[in-house]
Design a protein around this motif. Structure first.
Motif, PDB file in Angstrom:
ATOM      1  N   GLU A  37       0.854  -0.912   0.062  1.00  0.00           N
ATOM      2  CA  GLU A  37       0.074  -0.070  -0.087  1.00  0.00           C
ATOM      3  C   GLU A  37       0.976   1.379  -0.109  1.00  0.00           C
ATOM      4  OE1 GLU A  37      -2.477  -3.251   1.916  1.00  0.00           O
ATOM      5  OE2 GLU A  37      -0.532  -2.658   2.181  1.00  0.00           O
ATOM      6  N   HIS A  38       2.107   1.193   0.661  1.00  0.00           N
ATOM      7  CA  HIS A  38       2.608   2.313   0.798  1.00  0.00           C
ATOM      8  C   HIS A  38       3.455   2.632  -0.587  1.00  0.00           C
ATOM      9  CE1 HIS A  38       6.715   4.630   1.767  1.00  0.00           C
ATOM     10  NE2 HIS A  38       6.055   4.916   2.767  1.00  0.00           N
ATOM     11  N   LEU A  39       3.671   1.540  -1.230  1.00  0.00           N
ATOM     12  CA  LEU A  39       4.317   1.733  -2.651  1.00  0.00           C
ATOM     13  C   LEU A  39       3.306   2.101  -3.672  1.00  0.00           C
ATOM     14  CD1 LEU A  39       6.806   1.346  -4.681  1.00  0.00           C
ATOM     15  CD2 LEU A  39       6.335  -1.060  -4.570  1.00  0.00           C
ATOM     16  N   LEU A  40       2.145   1.599  -3.558  1.00  0.00           N
ATOM     17  CA  LEU A  40       1.105   2.287  -4.339  1.00  0.00           C
ATOM     18  C   LEU A  40       0.623   3.590  -4.168  1.00  0.00           C
ATOM     19  CD1 LEU A  40      -1.276  -1.049  -4.168  1.00  0.00           C
ATOM     20  CD2 LEU A  40       0.137  -0.439  -6.057  1.00  0.00           C
ATOM     21  N   TYR A  41       0.607   4.017  -2.937  1.00  0.00           N
ATOM     22  CA  TYR A  41       0.269   5.390  -2.473  1.00  0.00           C
ATOM     23  C   TYR A  41       1.454   6.187  -3.225  1.00  0.00           C
ATOM     24  CZ  TYR A  41      -0.794   9.517   0.371  1.00  0.00           C
ATOM     25  OH  TYR A  41      -1.187  10.776   0.865  1.00  0.00           O
ATOM     26  N   ALA A  42       2.704   5.994  -2.920  1.00  0.00           N
ATOM     27  CA  ALA A  42       3.788   6.559  -3.690  1.00  0.00           C
ATOM     28  C   ALA A  42       3.568   6.602  -4.951  1.00  0.00           C
ATOM     29  CB  ALA A  42       5.101   5.964  -3.105  1.00  0.00           C
ATOM     30  N   LYS A  43       3.455   5.493  -5.598  1.00  0.00           N
ATOM     31  CA  LYS A  43       3.301   5.748  -7.297  1.00  0.00           C
ATOM     32  C   LYS A  43       2.230   6.724  -7.580  1.00  0.00           C
ATOM     33  CE  LYS A  43       3.030   4.087 -11.548  1.00  0.00           C
ATOM     34  NZ  LYS A  43       2.083   4.978 -12.002  1.00  0.00           N
ATOM     35  N   ASN A  44       0.951   6.540  -7.189  1.00  0.00           N
ATOM     36  CA  ASN A  44       0.013   7.395  -7.351  1.00  0.00           C
ATOM     37  C   ASN A  44       0.288   8.813  -7.176  1.00  0.00           C
ATOM     38  OD1 ASN A  44      -2.872   9.009  -6.578  1.00  0.00           O
ATOM     39  ND2 ASN A  44      -3.194   7.672  -8.532  1.00  0.00           N
ATOM     40  N   TRP A  45       0.975   9.141  -6.050  1.00  0.00           N
ATOM     41  CA  TRP A  45       1.420  10.602  -5.730  1.00  0.00           C
ATOM     42  C   TRP A  45       2.379  10.839  -6.999  1.00  0.00           C
ATOM     43  CZ3 TRP A  45      -0.136  13.674  -1.808  1.00  0.00           C
ATOM     44  CH2 TRP A  45       0.394  14.822  -1.517  1.00  0.00           C
ATOM     45  N   VAL A  46       3.189  10.406  -7.513  1.00  0.00           N
ATOM     46  CA  VAL A  46       4.098  10.885  -8.598  1.00  0.00           C
ATOM     47  C   VAL A  46       3.246  10.940  -9.741  1.00  0.00           C
ATOM     48  CG1 VAL A  46       5.771  10.143 -10.171  1.00  0.00           C
ATOM     49  CG2 VAL A  46       6.039   9.718  -7.782  1.00  0.00           C
ATOM     50  N   ASP A  47       2.066  10.271  -9.886  1.00  0.00           N
ATOM     51  CA  ASP A  47       1.279  10.414 -11.197  1.00  0.00           C
ATOM     52  C   ASP A  47       0.378  11.657 -10.961  1.00  0.00           C
ATOM     53  OD1 ASP A  47       2.076   8.152 -12.314  1.00  0.00           O
ATOM     54  OD2 ASP A  47       0.646   6.709 -11.349  1.00  0.00           O
ATOM     55  N   THR A  48      -0.039  11.799  -9.890  1.00  0.00           N
ATOM     56  CA  THR A  48      -0.922  12.940  -9.486  1.00  0.00           C
ATOM     57  C   THR A  48      -0.259  14.365  -9.638  1.00  0.00           C
ATOM     58  OG1 THR A  48      -2.155  11.661  -7.815  1.00  0.00           O
ATOM     59  CG2 THR A  48      -2.580  13.981  -7.701  1.00  0.00           C
ATOM     60  N   VAL A  49       0.979  14.332  -9.111  1.00  0.00           N
ATOM     61  CA  VAL A  49       1.789  15.717  -9.172  1.00  0.00           C
ATOM     62  C   VAL A  49       2.006  15.909 -10.634  1.00  0.00           C
ATOM     63  CG1 VAL A  49       4.149  16.680  -8.840  1.00  0.00           C
ATOM     64  CG2 VAL A  49       2.888  15.580  -6.936  1.00  0.00           C
ATOM     65  N   GLN A  50       2.376  14.755 -11.490  1.00  0.00           N
ATOM     66  CA  GLN A  50       2.676  14.936 -12.800  1.00  0.00           C
ATOM     67  C   GLN A  50       1.438  15.236 -13.719  1.00  0.00           C
ATOM     68  OE1 GLN A  50       5.333  12.014 -14.785  1.00  0.00           O
ATOM     69  NE2 GLN A  50       4.603  12.570 -16.763  1.00  0.00           N
ATOM     70  N   TRP A  51       0.300  14.942 -13.297  1.00  0.00           N
ATOM     71  CA  TRP A  51      -0.925  15.331 -14.059  1.00  0.00           C
ATOM     72  C   TRP A  51      -0.961  16.671 -13.981  1.00  0.00           C
ATOM     73  CZ3 TRP A  51      -5.347  12.437 -15.548  1.00  0.00           C
ATOM     74  CH2 TRP A  51      -6.247  13.508 -15.946  1.00  0.00           C
ATOM     75  N   HIS A  52      -0.442  17.468 -12.718  1.00  0.00           N
ATOM     76  CA  HIS A  52      -0.770  18.751 -12.503  1.00  0.00           C
ATOM     77  C   HIS A  52       0.656  19.698 -13.290  1.00  0.00           C
ATOM     78  CE1 HIS A  52      -3.718  17.345  -9.742  1.00  0.00           C
ATOM     79  NE2 HIS A  52      -4.261  18.464  -9.889  1.00  0.00           N
ATOM     80  N   TYR A  53       1.672  19.016 -13.170  1.00  0.00           N
ATOM     81  CA  TYR A  53       2.729  19.594 -14.015  1.00  0.00           C
ATOM     82  C   TYR A  53       2.250  19.693 -15.614  1.00  0.00           C
ATOM     83  CZ  TYR A  53       6.636  18.510 -10.744  1.00  0.00           C
ATOM     84  OH  TYR A  53       7.397  18.296  -9.525  1.00  0.00           O
ATOM     85  N   GLU A  54       1.613  18.490 -15.973  1.00  0.00           N
ATOM     86  CA  GLU A  54       1.034  18.572 -17.492  1.00  0.00           C
ATOM     87  C   GLU A  54       0.141  19.731 -17.725  1.00  0.00           C
ATOM     88  OE1 GLU A  54       2.419  16.967 -19.726  1.00  0.00           O
ATOM     89  OE2 GLU A  54       3.307  14.965 -18.904  1.00  0.00           O
ATOM     90  N   ASP A  55      -0.766  19.979 -16.610  1.00  0.00           N
ATOM     91  CA  ASP A  55      -1.819  21.140 -16.811  1.00  0.00           C
ATOM     92  C   ASP A  55      -0.868  22.483 -16.868  1.00  0.00           C
ATOM     93  OD1 ASP A  55      -4.096  19.666 -16.907  1.00  0.00           O
ATOM     94  OD2 ASP A  55      -4.514  19.885 -14.831  1.00  0.00           O
ATOM     95  N   ILE A  56      -0.108  22.697 -16.025  1.00  0.00           N
ATOM     96  CA  ILE A  56       0.673  24.089 -15.954  1.00  0.00           C
ATOM     97  C   ILE A  56       1.333  24.318 -17.067  1.00  0.00           C
ATOM     98  CG2 ILE A  56       2.297  25.162 -14.589  1.00  0.00           C
ATOM     99  CD1 ILE A  56       1.762  23.474 -12.028  1.00  0.00           C
ATOM    100  N   ILE A  57       1.991  23.122 -17.615  1.00  0.00           N
ATOM    101  CA  ILE A  57       3.159  23.626 -18.714  1.00  0.00           C
ATOM    102  C   ILE A  57       2.037  23.995 -20.005  1.00  0.00           C
ATOM    103  CG2 ILE A  57       3.241  21.274 -19.861  1.00  0.00           C
ATOM    104  CD1 ILE A  57       6.392  21.770 -19.779  1.00  0.00           C
ATOM    105  N   ARG A  58       0.796  23.589 -20.016  1.00  0.00           N
ATOM    106  CA  ARG A  58      -0.132  23.978 -21.161  1.00  0.00           C
ATOM    107  C   ARG A  58      -0.613  25.626 -21.336  1.00  0.00           C
ATOM    108  NH1 ARG A  58       0.506  18.630 -20.946  1.00  0.00           N
ATOM    109  NH2 ARG A  58       0.524  17.416 -22.830  1.00  0.00           N
ATOM    110  N   ASP A  59      -0.320  26.061 -19.986  1.00  0.00           N
ATOM    111  CA  ASP A  59      -0.852  27.473 -20.147  1.00  0.00           C
ATOM    112  C   ASP A  59       0.037  28.307 -20.895  1.00  0.00           C
ATOM    113  OD1 ASP A  59      -1.240  30.133 -19.206  1.00  0.00           O
ATOM    114  OD2 ASP A  59      -0.357  29.994 -17.197  1.00  0.00           O
TER     115      ASP A  59
END
Length: 201
Positions: A37-59
């Motif tokens: 569960e610790h590993l899965l949470y960390a994996k999704n956290w990386v995905d979530t941050v990157q999701w928002h990186y991708e939003d920001i860079i399209r500004d």
């Protein structure tokens, strides 16, 4: 049912991130270190941050220098994401290392961890499509279209639960076998990316 175990962990990560909705906020993983569960949470956290990186860079108004810095963060995030998928596959390889593989066993096109990677991204799509389907300042037409898309994503979620469970069951029974290839990404490697190694001369 591994997918059913993982999905609430992904949802927890997404909910925790959106308490502050800041790509620079530190992770506060609530699960025991060393647990899946610790590993899965960390994996999704990386995905979530990157999701928002991708939003920001399209500004369209983003400063070019800031965009370059962000692009390099996205590259680094992609590498971490790949590494974490390989860690998850290591968990499955260890768990099923003693399974007697049947002579006619087949190989799957993707490993269990890459399927979990897709499920993690799907959890993010569902979260953000739900936001759009209920956004108060959006038009009724926008909300209806987003609700229709959300319905498809929720159907896909159930289909992925089924397919991931079938894959893992097949591995457990020796009907399929795992074969994991390291991703061997080249663009971050100074020995493999010609732009990088030519600049070292």
């Amino acid at each position: 049912m591994f997918a059913e175990l993982a999905f609430p962990v992904f949802e927890k990560s997404i909910e925790d991130y959106h308490q502050f909705d800041d790509v620079n906020q530190p992770i506060a993983n609530p699960y025991e270190k060393g647990s899946i569960e610790h590993l899965l949470y960390a994996k999704n956290w990386v995905d979530t941050v990157q999701w928002h990186y991708e939003d920001i860079i399209r500004d369209p108004q983003i400063d070019p220098v800031a965009a370059l810095v962000l692009k390099r963060k996205i590259d680094a995030s992609n590498q971490v994401r790949t590494d974490m998928v390989e860690y998850i596959d290591s968990y499955f390889l260890d768990k099923y290392k003693n399974v007697q593989v049947k002579p006619n066993a087949k190989i799957n096109t993707e490993s269990p961890a890459w399927a979990m990677d897709r499920l993690s991204i799907l959890a993010l799509k569902i979260y953000h499509m739900q936001e759009e389907a209920t956004r108060p300042d959006a038009s009724a037409d926008h909300r209806a279209k987003c609700q229709a898309k959300l319905d498809v994503l929720l159907e896909q979620k159930q289909d992925m639960f089924t397919s991931i469970s079938q894959l893992i069951e097949d591995i457990e029974n020796g009907d399929k076998f795992m074969k994991v290839y390291k991703q061997m990404k080249m663009y971050n490697d100074e020995e493999l990316n010609p732009v990088l190694y030519q600049n070292k001369k």
